[in-house]
Design a protein around this motif. Structure first.
Motif, PDB file in Angstrom:
ATOM      1  N   ILE B   1       0.347  -1.311   0.045  1.00 35.06           N
ATOM      2  CA  ILE B   1      -0.013  -0.269   0.212  1.00 35.06           C
ATOM      3  C   ILE B   1       1.212   1.295  -0.188  1.00 35.06           C
ATOM      4  N   LEU B   2       0.801   2.034  -1.018  1.00 35.77           N
ATOM      5  CA  LEU B   2       1.263   3.374  -0.854  1.00 35.77           C
ATOM      6  C   LEU B   2       0.697   4.208  -0.519  1.00 35.77           C
ATOM      7  N   ASN B   3       1.941   5.159   0.995  1.00 37.14           N
ATOM      8  CA  ASN B   3       1.087   5.732   1.212  1.00 37.14           C
ATOM      9  C   ASN B   3       2.288   7.021   1.377  1.00 37.14           C
ATOM     10  N   VAL B   4       1.039   8.367   0.648  1.00 38.03           N
ATOM     11  CA  VAL B   4       1.315  10.186   0.931  1.00 38.03           C
ATOM     12  C   VAL B   4       1.269  10.673   1.671  1.00 38.03           C
ATOM     13  N   GLU B   5       1.427  11.204   3.153  1.00 41.63           N
ATOM     14  CA  GLU B   5       2.059  11.679   3.764  1.00 41.63           C
ATOM     15  C   GLU B   5       2.032  13.288   4.014  1.00 41.63           C
ATOM     16  N   GLN B   6       0.692  14.241   4.217  1.00 40.96           N
ATOM     17  CA  GLN B   6       1.281  15.910   3.880  1.00 40.96           C
ATOM     18  C   GLN B   6       0.859  16.172   5.299  1.00 40.96           C
ATOM     19  N   SER B   7       1.886  17.058   6.112  1.00 40.81           N
ATOM     20  CA  SER B   7       1.566  17.690   7.699  1.00 40.81           C
ATOM     21  C   SER B   7       1.715  19.739   7.421  1.00 40.81           C
ATOM     22  N   PRO B   8       1.574  20.148   7.473  1.00 36.78           N
ATOM     23  CA  PRO B   8       0.747  19.689   8.533  1.00 36.78           C
ATOM     24  C   PRO B   8      -0.841  19.740   8.595  1.00 36.78           C
ATOM     25  N   GLN B   9      -1.590  19.587   8.391  1.00 35.02           N
ATOM     26  CA  GLN B   9      -3.327  18.976   7.976  1.00 35.02           C
ATOM     27  C   GLN B   9      -3.742  20.454   7.371  1.00 35.02           C
ATOM     28  N   SER B  10      -2.874  21.417   8.687  1.00 34.90           N
ATOM     29  CA  SER B  10      -3.779  22.583   8.699  1.00 34.90           C
ATOM     30  C   SER B  10      -2.562  23.705   9.078  1.00 34.90           C
ATOM     31  N   LEU B  11      -3.030  25.257   8.835  1.00 39.87           N
ATOM     32  CA  LEU B  11      -1.771  25.821   8.492  1.00 39.87           C
ATOM     33  C   LEU B  11      -2.718  27.087   8.550  1.00 39.87           C
ATOM     34  N   HIS B  12      -2.229  28.058   9.742  1.00 37.51           N
ATOM     35  CA  HIS B  12      -2.878  29.225   9.864  1.00 37.51           C
ATOM     36  C   HIS B  12      -1.927  30.228   9.775  1.00 37.51           C
ATOM     37  N   VAL B  13      -1.857  31.920   8.867  1.00 42.11           N
ATOM     38  CA  VAL B  13      -0.783  32.526   9.150  1.00 42.11           C
ATOM     39  C   VAL B  13      -1.619  33.508   8.550  1.00 42.11           C
ATOM     40  N   GLN B  14      -0.660  34.664   8.812  1.00 42.74           N
ATOM     41  CA  GLN B  14      -0.975  36.532   8.822  1.00 42.74           C
ATOM     42  C   GLN B  14      -0.149  36.547   7.405  1.00 42.74           C
ATOM     43  N   GLU B  15      -1.261  37.740   7.132  1.00 42.67           N
ATOM     44  CA  GLU B  15      -0.596  38.029   5.844  1.00 42.67           C
ATOM     45  C   GLU B  15       0.718  38.382   5.537  1.00 42.67           C
ATOM     46  N   GLY B  16       1.042  37.700   4.900  1.00 44.37           N
ATOM     47  CA  GLY B  16       3.369  38.848   4.905  1.00 44.37           C
ATOM     48  C   GLY B  16       4.503  37.416   5.562  1.00 44.37           C
ATOM     49  N   ASP B  17       3.626  36.817   5.795  1.00 46.56           N
ATOM     50  CA  ASP B  17       4.459  35.465   6.636  1.00 46.56           C
ATOM     51  C   ASP B  17       4.756  34.908   5.171  1.00 46.56           C
ATOM     52  N   SER B  18       5.626  34.255   6.211  1.00 48.68           N
ATOM     53  CA  SER B  18       6.229  32.707   4.706  1.00 48.68           C
ATOM     54  C   SER B  18       6.149  31.464   5.408  1.00 48.68           C
ATOM     55  N   THR B  19       6.032  30.272   4.528  1.00 46.83           N
ATOM     56  CA  THR B  19       5.457  29.125   5.236  1.00 46.83           C
ATOM     57  C   THR B  19       6.285  28.311   4.020  1.00 46.83           C
ATOM     58  N   ASN B  20       5.823  26.778   5.186  1.00 47.02           N
ATOM     59  CA  ASN B  20       5.856  26.313   4.580  1.00 47.02           C
ATOM     60  C   ASN B  20       4.990  24.730   4.532  1.00 47.02           C
ATOM     61  N   PHE B  21       5.309  23.870   3.758  1.00 50.12           N
ATOM     62  CA  PHE B  21       4.610  21.974   4.433  1.00 50.12           C
ATOM     63  C   PHE B  21       5.094  21.303   3.047  1.00 50.12           C
ATOM     64  N   THR B  22       5.055  20.624   4.229  1.00 50.30           N
ATOM     65  CA  THR B  22       5.417  18.859   3.668  1.00 50.30           C
ATOM     66  C   THR B  22       5.241  17.779   3.818  1.00 50.30           C
ATOM     67  N   CYS B  23       5.740  17.147   1.794  1.00 52.00           N
ATOM     68  CA  CYS B  23       4.612  16.000   1.202  1.00 52.00           C
ATOM     69  C   CYS B  23       5.722  14.688   1.562  1.00 52.00           C
ATOM     70  N   SER B  24       5.362  13.803   1.928  1.00 48.41           N
ATOM     71  CA  SER B  24       6.134  12.696   2.277  1.00 48.41           C
ATOM     72  C   SER B  24       5.535  11.567   1.595  1.00 48.41           C
ATOM     73  N   PHE B  25       6.227  10.403   0.793  1.00 51.54           N
ATOM     74  CA  PHE B  25       6.207   9.613   0.042  1.00 51.54           C
ATOM     75  C   PHE B  25       7.917   8.268  -0.420  1.00 51.54           C
ATOM     76  N   PRO B  26       6.647   6.808  -0.667  1.00 49.27           N
ATOM     77  CA  PRO B  26       8.379   6.302  -0.762  1.00 49.27           C
ATOM     78  C   PRO B  26       8.896   6.117  -1.304  1.00 49.27           C
ATOM     79  N   SER B  27       9.867   6.610  -1.108  1.00 50.14           N
ATOM     80  CA  SER B  27      11.522   6.758  -1.976  1.00 50.14           C
ATOM     81  C   SER B  27      11.756   5.314  -3.439  1.00 50.14           C
ATOM     82  N   SER B  28      11.130   4.461  -2.928  1.00 47.42           N
ATOM     83  CA  SER B  28      11.676   4.093  -3.980  1.00 47.42           C
ATOM     84  C   SER B  28      10.542   3.613  -5.252  1.00 47.42           C
ATOM     85  N   ASN B  29      10.944   3.451  -6.235  1.00 47.65           N
ATOM     86  CA  ASN B  29       9.891   3.041  -7.214  1.00 47.65           C
ATOM     87  C   ASN B  29       9.119   4.461  -7.920  1.00 47.65           C
ATOM     88  N   PHE B  30       9.745   5.443  -7.819  1.00 41.90           N
ATOM     89  CA  PHE B  30       9.449   6.613  -7.910  1.00 41.90           C
ATOM     90  C   PHE B  30       9.466   7.043  -9.366  1.00 41.90           C
TER      91      PHE B  30
END
Lengths: 116, 113
Positions: B1-30
């Protein structure tokens, strides 16, 4: 019209009704897809058509029946659905499915289905 | 079973802030990693298709990086604006078998003025 369109945008149906969802793409693509999105779950692939041939049925119950009369149109026929089938149904298209393609997909806005 | 995980689930920032989020995926068969932006009541819109380890892609204030060896991708938004509010989805494509996009559950971003 451009891109991928879906009708209706909202649908409420009883468990004994028969209804159909329609998708149309104006991008000249050869592959079309149905996805289901339930609350707090990832998009779940249901069916894939490539050059009008069904190439994937992701273990979808037979109460969902797809139809692809040509490369531009895709239907999802619904019959005797259950309340747990309430979800957002998204249609997508891509150039084609196959080796050498990164399968970039273009989505419609979805049909919000509620089964009572 | 392939799992693709994203974090965070939700994010609340103020205008002008910089932000980033992550996607994790299987490292094989990419084969490829897709990022989509999905505004409420609209269609998911493709942002990037990333295929090579070390790829960096940019579209305006949004950029993404890719590490296929460790199985993650970052999406960055510089100087967030209210119109950036959306759900950001990533999807993994493997290089074997049927070419099916496997999606994460997304990161929901809200940018307040």
């Amino acid at each position: 019209e451009t891109g991928v369109t879906q009708t209706p945008r909202h649908l409420v149906m009883g468990m004994t009704n028969k209804k159909s969802l329609k998708c149309e793409q104006h991008l000249g693509h050869n592959a079309m897809y149905w996805y289901k999105q339930s609350a707090k779950k990832p998009l779940e692939l249901m069916f894939v058509y490539n050059f009008k041939e069904q190439t994937e049925n992701n273990s979808v119950p037979s109460r969902f029946s797809p139809e692809c009369p040509n490369s531009s149109h895709l239907f999802l026929h619904l019959h005797t659905l259950q309340p747990e089938d309430s979800a957002l149904y998204l249609c997508a298209s891509s150039q084609e499915v196959g080796r050498g393609s990164y399968n970039e997909q273009f989505f419609g806005p979805g049909t919000r289905l509620t089964v009572l | 079973i392939l799992n693709v995980e994203q974090s965070p689930q939700s994010l609340h920032v103020q205008e002008g802030d910089s932000t980033n989020f992550t996607c994790s995926f299987p490292s094989s068969n990419f084969y490829a990693l897709h990022w989509y932006r999905w505004e409420t009541a609209k269609s998911p819109e493709a942002l990037f298709v990333m295929t090579l380890n070390g790829d960096e892609k940019k579209k305006g204030r949004i950029s993404a990086t890719l590490n296929t060896k460790e199985g993650y991708s970052y999406l960055y938004i510089k100087g967030s604006q209210p119109e950036d509010s959306a759900t950001y989805l990533c999807a993994f494509l493997k290089n074997t078998g049927f070419q099916k996009l496997v999606f994460g559950t997304g990161t929901r971003l809200l940018v307040s003025p």
